[in-house]
Design an enzyme around this catalytic site. Sequence first.
Site, PDB file in Angstrom:
ATOM      1  N   TYR A   1       0.830  -1.211   0.000  1.00 27.80           N
ATOM      2  CA  TYR A   1       0.000   0.000   0.000  1.00 27.80           C
ATOM      3  C   TYR A   1       0.860   1.256   0.000  1.00 27.80           C
ATOM      4  O   TYR A   1       1.902   1.307   0.656  1.00 27.80           O
ATOM      5  CB  TYR A   1      -0.862   0.049   1.261  1.00 27.80           C
ATOM      6  CG  TYR A   1      -2.078  -0.842   1.234  1.00 27.80           C
ATOM      7  CD1 TYR A   1      -3.233  -0.453   0.583  1.00 27.80           C
ATOM      8  CD2 TYR A   1      -2.079  -2.063   1.900  1.00 27.80           C
ATOM      9  CE1 TYR A   1      -4.367  -1.256   0.582  1.00 27.80           C
ATOM     10  CE2 TYR A   1      -3.208  -2.878   1.911  1.00 27.80           C
ATOM     11  CZ  TYR A   1      -4.337  -2.464   1.240  1.00 27.80           C
ATOM     12  OH  TYR A   1      -5.457  -3.257   1.245  1.00 27.80           O
TER      13      TYR A   1
ATOM     14  N   ARG B   1      -4.066 -11.706   3.588  1.00 27.37           N
ATOM     15  CA  ARG B   1      -5.314 -11.258   2.987  1.00 27.37           C
ATOM     16  C   ARG B   1      -5.380 -11.738   1.541  1.00 27.37           C
ATOM     17  O   ARG B   1      -4.390 -11.684   0.817  1.00 27.37           O
ATOM     18  CB  ARG B   1      -5.414  -9.722   2.941  1.00 27.37           C
ATOM     19  CG  ARG B   1      -5.502  -8.965   4.244  1.00 27.37           C
ATOM     20  CD  ARG B   1      -6.636  -9.349   5.161  1.00 27.37           C
ATOM     21  NE  ARG B   1      -7.937  -9.660   4.576  1.00 27.37           N
ATOM     22  CZ  ARG B   1      -8.851  -8.780   4.177  1.00 27.37           C
ATOM     23  NH1 ARG B   1      -8.612  -7.489   4.257  1.00 27.37           N
ATOM     24  NH2 ARG B   1     -10.010  -9.165   3.697  1.00 27.37           N
TER      25      ARG B   1
ATOM     26  N   HIS C   1     -10.823  -2.269  -1.518  1.00 30.87           N
ATOM     27  CA  HIS C   1     -11.736  -1.664  -0.538  1.00 30.87           C
ATOM     28  C   HIS C   1     -12.721  -0.749  -1.261  1.00 30.87           C
ATOM     29  O   HIS C   1     -12.349  -0.040  -2.204  1.00 30.87           O
ATOM     30  CB  HIS C   1     -10.952  -0.839   0.473  1.00 30.87           C
ATOM     31  CG  HIS C   1     -10.055  -1.633   1.353  1.00 30.87           C
ATOM     32  ND1 HIS C   1     -10.452  -2.134   2.572  1.00 30.87           N
ATOM     33  CD2 HIS C   1      -8.766  -2.024   1.197  1.00 30.87           C
ATOM     34  CE1 HIS C   1      -9.447  -2.792   3.125  1.00 30.87           C
ATOM     35  NE2 HIS C   1      -8.404  -2.750   2.316  1.00 30.87           N
TER      36      HIS C   1
ATOM     37  N   TYR D   1      -1.478  -9.824   0.615  1.00 28.95           N
ATOM     38  CA  TYR D   1      -0.384  -9.387   1.480  1.00 28.95           C
ATOM     39  C   TYR D   1      -0.529  -9.970   2.882  1.00 28.95           C
ATOM     40  O   TYR D   1      -1.618 -10.317   3.318  1.00 28.95           O
ATOM     41  CB  TYR D   1      -0.260  -7.866   1.514  1.00 28.95           C
ATOM     42  CG  TYR D   1      -1.423  -7.146   2.130  1.00 28.95           C
ATOM     43  CD1 TYR D   1      -1.500  -6.954   3.508  1.00 28.95           C
ATOM     44  CD2 TYR D   1      -2.445  -6.646   1.346  1.00 28.95           C
ATOM     45  CE1 TYR D   1      -2.564  -6.302   4.071  1.00 28.95           C
ATOM     46  CE2 TYR D   1      -3.512  -5.982   1.910  1.00 28.95           C
ATOM     47  CZ  TYR D   1      -3.567  -5.816   3.289  1.00 28.95           C
ATOM     48  OH  TYR D   1      -4.628  -5.175   3.831  1.00 28.95           O
TER      49      TYR D   1
ATOM     50  N   HIS E   1      -7.784  -7.969  -2.718  1.00 31.69           N
ATOM     51  CA  HIS E   1      -9.063  -7.290  -2.472  1.00 31.69           C
ATOM     52  C   HIS E   1      -8.960  -5.820  -2.811  1.00 31.69           C
ATOM     53  O   HIS E   1      -7.877  -5.232  -2.820  1.00 31.69           O
ATOM     54  CB  HIS E   1      -9.512  -7.470  -1.020  1.00 31.69           C
ATOM     55  CG  HIS E   1      -8.588  -6.860  -0.022  1.00 31.69           C
ATOM     56  ND1 HIS E   1      -7.441  -7.486   0.419  1.00 31.69           N
ATOM     57  CD2 HIS E   1      -8.617  -5.672   0.607  1.00 31.69           C
ATOM     58  CE1 HIS E   1      -6.819  -6.700   1.274  1.00 31.69           C
ATOM     59  NE2 HIS E   1      -7.496  -5.587   1.412  1.00 31.69           N
TER      60      HIS E   1
END
Lengths: 246, 220
Positions: free
Chosen positions: A117, A166, A171, A156, A169
């Site tokens: 991120y 995770r 958000h 990640y 995905h």
Amino acid sequence: MSHILSIDGQSGPLGPFVQRDSEAHPPALTPGYKTSILRSPRNALIANLPTLSEMTAPVFQPQELGAKDNDLLTNFAKDGLPIGERIVVHGFVRDQFGQPVRNALVEVWQANASGRYRHKKDQYIGSMDPNFGGCGRVLTDANGHYVYRTVKPGPYPWRNRINEWRPAHIHYSISGDGWAQRLITQLYFEGDPLIPECPIIKTIPSESQIRSLIALLDKDHAKPMDSLTYRFDITLRGRNATWFEN
Amino acid sequence: MTIQLTTPLTTQLTRYPETPSQTGGPYVHIGLAPQQAGFEIFDNNFGNVMVQPDTLGERIRVEGRVFDGSGTLMRDVLIEVWQANAAGKYAHPADRQDKPLDPAFRGWGRTGADFDTGVFSFETIKPGQVVGANGQLQAPHICLILFARGINTGLHTRLYFGDEDLANATDPILNGIEWEVRRKTLLATREQRAGEVVYRFDIRIQDTPDGGKETVFFDV
């Protein structure tokens, strides 16, 4: 007699939203997702008759968004394109009665192809991509349709149990017609083997509701020699008709 | 013994389940407050300054912190607010009250708590009173929603003004809270700071070890 109304309709009162079905959502306290333990209320939520405060919400104008806001492939590109699988994600935002939710603000954020991120607090070893920001936003059209373009995010690791990962995905945040519809959720990708293991996904009590967060490959809408496409529809709470005067 | 319930077919056909909520996660700022995440991407950023020079009403600053059940500050929380204008009207077509719109006030704001201090704030105006259910007048209030890592579904609460005793005493939502002792968790305290009116509103997700009481949250 009043009519069932869309938000544009001016012919009668706009009714309150139907009650939220708590079984459709994760409870607040879900110990398998450890952070929820100290961040969940111990008291029951208090329910009230709906008022204007919950039946209304901010209205956004198209000119508030920039031309590239829904194109994550180019909205942060500095000296080239981001690395990763080029995908288009699209779908419809409707309410529980199937009515399109027009002019809803759909905001998305995600990791890059490495699962990293662009955020001060993310220290994962997966590499940053100088040409990828990782956020976008779009207003739904008159049919409740939205579309944006991006790279498919990587999975990640995170510290819940020590070897927790995770699934890939994206958000989502959706701001619809009413404050009572305000929703944040996550999109997952069809076929990802990490989905059944994820403690965040497992906070959702039913299999069918989990399935509703999985975007499906929509090959018919792929752009040949360019990008694949995923379809992800969203359902917000339905607005009740008010058959009699308030 | 099993009780067999039959679901009428029409119900199945007419009502789709709402998309389930998921946590906003620790990096919620990337999408909703990218400058706070540490980068510039949009020309127009949504934020916590809700007033313009010609907005009508009393200027106020709303300021607070959010605590978890250990009393630790939640520095990664994202908060949005929604409120009526100074005349008590919402900037939305479903508000059919016969009151003036303020073209210089949208009534919505968004901010993250500060990563160091855990403090969040909004620059806004004190809202007027809005009609409630059954025609009863609601006391002035601001609707808040909290999103964060560890919060599976956004938590709804309301800020009421600690100096509005009269209106608060007859507010249908406050009075709908059966446990009188819990009502005061929704009252913000008014302070004067260098010529500025500040309402302080701390939120506790659970009771805290220092005796702080869990804030009331609503199923709206």
